[in-house]
Write a protein that holds these residues in place. Structure first.
Motif, PDB file in Angstrom:
ATOM      1  N   GLY A   1       0.816  -1.205   0.000  1.00  0.00           N
ATOM      2  CA  GLY A   1       0.000   0.000   0.000  1.00  0.00           C
ATOM      3  C   GLY A   1       0.847   1.252   0.000  1.00  0.00           C
ATOM      4  N   ILE A   2       0.211   2.351  -0.416  1.00  0.00           N
ATOM      5  CA  ILE A   2       0.885   3.650  -0.449  1.00  0.00           C
ATOM      6  C   ILE A   2      -0.120   4.751  -0.142  1.00  0.00           C
ATOM      7  CG2 ILE A   2       0.522   3.962  -2.943  1.00  0.00           C
ATOM      8  CD1 ILE A   2       3.298   5.310  -3.052  1.00  0.00           C
ATOM      9  N   ALA A   3       0.338   5.737   0.603  1.00  0.00           N
ATOM     10  CA  ALA A   3      -0.396   6.988   0.799  1.00  0.00           C
ATOM     11  C   ALA A   3       0.557   8.086   0.349  1.00  0.00           C
ATOM     12  CB  ALA A   3      -0.804   7.171   2.256  1.00  0.00           C
ATOM     13  N   ARG A   4       0.201   8.776  -0.730  1.00  0.00           N
ATOM     14  CA  ARG A   4       1.075   9.793  -1.336  1.00  0.00           C
ATOM     15  C   ARG A   4       0.446  11.156  -1.093  1.00  0.00           C
ATOM     16  NH1 ARG A   4       1.723  12.680  -5.893  1.00  0.00           N
ATOM     17  NH2 ARG A   4      -0.288  11.989  -6.708  1.00  0.00           N
ATOM     18  N   SER A   5       1.173  12.027  -0.375  1.00  0.00           N
ATOM     19  CA  SER A   5       0.607  13.309   0.054  1.00  0.00           C
ATOM     20  C   SER A   5       1.548  14.478  -0.196  1.00  0.00           C
ATOM     21  CB  SER A   5       0.305  13.271   1.566  1.00  0.00           C
ATOM     22  OG  SER A   5      -0.530  12.204   1.909  1.00  0.00           O
ATOM     23  N   LEU A   6       0.945  15.656  -0.132  1.00  0.00           N
ATOM     24  CA  LEU A   6       1.665  16.930  -0.104  1.00  0.00           C
ATOM     25  C   LEU A   6       1.298  17.590   1.215  1.00  0.00           C
ATOM     26  CD1 LEU A   6       0.680  18.093  -3.680  1.00  0.00           C
ATOM     27  CD2 LEU A   6       2.869  17.133  -2.995  1.00  0.00           C
ATOM     28  N   SER A   7       2.296  18.017   1.978  1.00  0.00           N
ATOM     29  CA  SER A   7       2.015  18.571   3.296  1.00  0.00           C
ATOM     30  C   SER A   7       2.910  19.762   3.606  1.00  0.00           C
ATOM     31  CB  SER A   7       2.208  17.505   4.380  1.00  0.00           C
ATOM     32  OG  SER A   7       1.849  18.002   5.651  1.00  0.00           O
ATOM     33  N   ASP A   8       2.375  20.696   4.402  1.00  0.00           N
ATOM     34  CA  ASP A   8       3.212  21.750   4.971  1.00  0.00           C
ATOM     35  C   ASP A   8       3.600  21.401   6.406  1.00  0.00           C
ATOM     36  OD1 ASP A   8       0.947  22.339   6.519  1.00  0.00           O
ATOM     37  OD2 ASP A   8       0.446  24.131   5.380  1.00  0.00           O
ATOM     38  N   PHE A   9       3.134  20.233   6.876  1.00  0.00           N
ATOM     39  CA  PHE A   9       3.455  19.674   8.181  1.00  0.00           C
ATOM     40  C   PHE A   9       3.052  20.596   9.332  1.00  0.00           C
ATOM     41  CE2 PHE A   9       6.310  17.771   5.088  1.00  0.00           C
ATOM     42  CZ  PHE A   9       6.070  16.420   5.315  1.00  0.00           C
ATOM     43  N   SER A  10       2.070  21.450   9.066  1.00  0.00           N
ATOM     44  CA  SER A  10       1.625  22.377  10.094  1.00  0.00           C
ATOM     45  C   SER A  10       0.121  22.615  10.045  1.00  0.00           C
ATOM     46  CB  SER A  10       2.356  23.718   9.932  1.00  0.00           C
ATOM     47  OG  SER A  10       1.893  24.648  10.861  1.00  0.00           O
ATOM     48  N   PHE A  11      -0.408  22.860   8.840  1.00  0.00           N
ATOM     49  CA  PHE A  11      -1.814  23.202   8.707  1.00  0.00           C
ATOM     50  C   PHE A  11      -2.576  22.256   7.790  1.00  0.00           C
ATOM     51  CE2 PHE A  11      -5.376  25.600   6.888  1.00  0.00           C
ATOM     52  CZ  PHE A  11      -6.042  25.943   8.056  1.00  0.00           C
ATOM     53  N   ALA A  12      -1.977  21.884   6.654  1.00  0.00           N
ATOM     54  CA  ALA A  12      -2.716  21.092   5.671  1.00  0.00           C
ATOM     55  C   ALA A  12      -1.860  19.989   5.066  1.00  0.00           C
ATOM     56  CB  ALA A  12      -3.238  21.994   4.554  1.00  0.00           C
ATOM     57  N   THR A  13      -2.458  18.822   4.956  1.00  0.00           N
ATOM     58  CA  THR A  13      -1.881  17.696   4.229  1.00  0.00           C
ATOM     59  C   THR A  13      -2.924  17.241   3.222  1.00  0.00           C
ATOM     60  OG1 THR A  13      -0.521  16.927   6.081  1.00  0.00           O
ATOM     61  CG2 THR A  13      -1.045  15.306   4.384  1.00  0.00           C
ATOM     62  N   TYR A  14      -2.560  17.248   1.947  1.00  0.00           N
ATOM     63  CA  TYR A  14      -3.454  16.771   0.905  1.00  0.00           C
ATOM     64  C   TYR A  14      -3.054  15.348   0.552  1.00  0.00           C
ATOM     65  CZ  TYR A  14      -5.483  15.963  -3.664  1.00  0.00           C
ATOM     66  OH  TYR A  14      -6.140  15.407  -4.722  1.00  0.00           O
ATOM     67  N   LEU A  15      -3.893  14.405   0.904  1.00  0.00           N
ATOM     68  CA  LEU A  15      -3.673  12.986   0.588  1.00  0.00           C
ATOM     69  C   LEU A  15      -4.172  12.764  -0.833  1.00  0.00           C
ATOM     70  CD1 LEU A  15      -2.961  10.078   1.266  1.00  0.00           C
ATOM     71  CD2 LEU A  15      -5.112   9.899   2.501  1.00  0.00           C
TER      72      LEU A  15
ATOM     73  N   GLU B   1       2.669  11.758  10.795  1.00  0.00           N
ATOM     74  CA  GLU B   1       3.807  12.392  10.117  1.00  0.00           C
ATOM     75  C   GLU B   1       3.499  13.830   9.717  1.00  0.00           C
ATOM     76  OE1 GLU B   1       6.932  11.230   9.674  1.00  0.00           O
ATOM     77  OE2 GLU B   1       6.412   9.378  10.717  1.00  0.00           O
ATOM     78  N   GLY B   2       2.217  14.140   9.492  1.00  0.00           N
ATOM     79  CA  GLY B   2       1.817  15.487   9.091  1.00  0.00           C
ATOM     80  C   GLY B   2       1.770  16.486  10.229  1.00  0.00           C
ATOM     81  N   GLY B   3       2.073  16.057  11.431  1.00  0.00           N
ATOM     82  CA  GLY B   3       2.081  16.973  12.571  1.00  0.00           C
ATOM     83  C   GLY B   3       0.682  17.443  12.916  1.00  0.00           C
ATOM     84  N   GLN B   4       0.497  18.737  13.049  1.00  0.00           N
ATOM     85  CA  GLN B   4      -0.804  19.302  13.403  1.00  0.00           C
ATOM     86  C   GLN B   4      -1.701  19.521  12.187  1.00  0.00           C
ATOM     87  OE1 GLN B   4       0.675  22.784  15.547  1.00  0.00           O
ATOM     88  NE2 GLN B   4      -0.215  21.902  17.401  1.00  0.00           N
ATOM     89  N   ALA B   5      -1.263  19.117  11.020  1.00  0.00           N
ATOM     90  CA  ALA B   5      -1.999  19.376   9.785  1.00  0.00           C
ATOM     91  C   ALA B   5      -3.289  18.561   9.702  1.00  0.00           C
ATOM     92  CB  ALA B   5      -1.125  19.066   8.572  1.00  0.00           C
TER      93      ALA B   5
END
Length: 142
Positions: free
Chosen positions: A66-80, A105-109
């Motif tokens: 499996g894979i979860a591929r995301s874009l994150s700022d690791f603070s507010f938003a993570t787009y999975l 892994e995304g922190g508070q996002a």
């Protein structure tokens, strides 16, 4: 592995994955029906551009499960943007675990996603709620 226990998988963070292995997983999971799996340069950019990738591997065979591929700022938003689980491993908790680890892994996002039509009923089952969302597709080329 005799039982498909998602807790016994080897979870890794990072996008250092063989592109062919990822594409094969996308095809096996059916996500390949909705992704440009035959456009290798584009798939490569998708993988390289993701800054938060969680993968699940079967430890005895080293098969990507499996894979979860995301874009994150690791603070507010993570787009999975992509979550794919091999058909033989679906309904065993792998997707839930990939999302859980993405959250950690995304922190508070906050984790955001757009569900494929076939997965619309899945995401509320693992804790997602729906809200308002908008899409602006790329402009057509002349």
């Amino acid at each position: 592995m005799t039982t498909q226990d998602p807790q016994k998988l080897d979870y890794r963070v990072g996008n250092d994955i063989d592109l062919d292995v990822m594409i094969e997983l996308y095809k096996d999971s059916t996500l390949g029906l909705r992704r440009p799996v035959d456009d290798r340069p584009r798939m490569k950019k998708m993988l390289e551009g993701a800054n938060l990738v969680i993968t699940a591997w079967e430890p005895t065979t080293n098969v990507l499960v499996g894979i979860a591929r995301s874009l994150s700022d690791f603070s507010f938003a993570t787009y999975l943007s992509d979550m794919a689980v091999r058909l033989s491993w679906q309904r065993h908790g792998v997707g839930r675990e990939l999302v859980r680890r993405t959250q950690i892994e995304g922190g508070q996002a906050t984790v955001f996603l757009f569900a494929a039509p076939a997965a619309v009923d899945y995401y509320p089952h693992i804790g997602f709620t729906a809200g308002s969302g908008w899409i602006l597709r790329p402009a057509s080329s002349p």
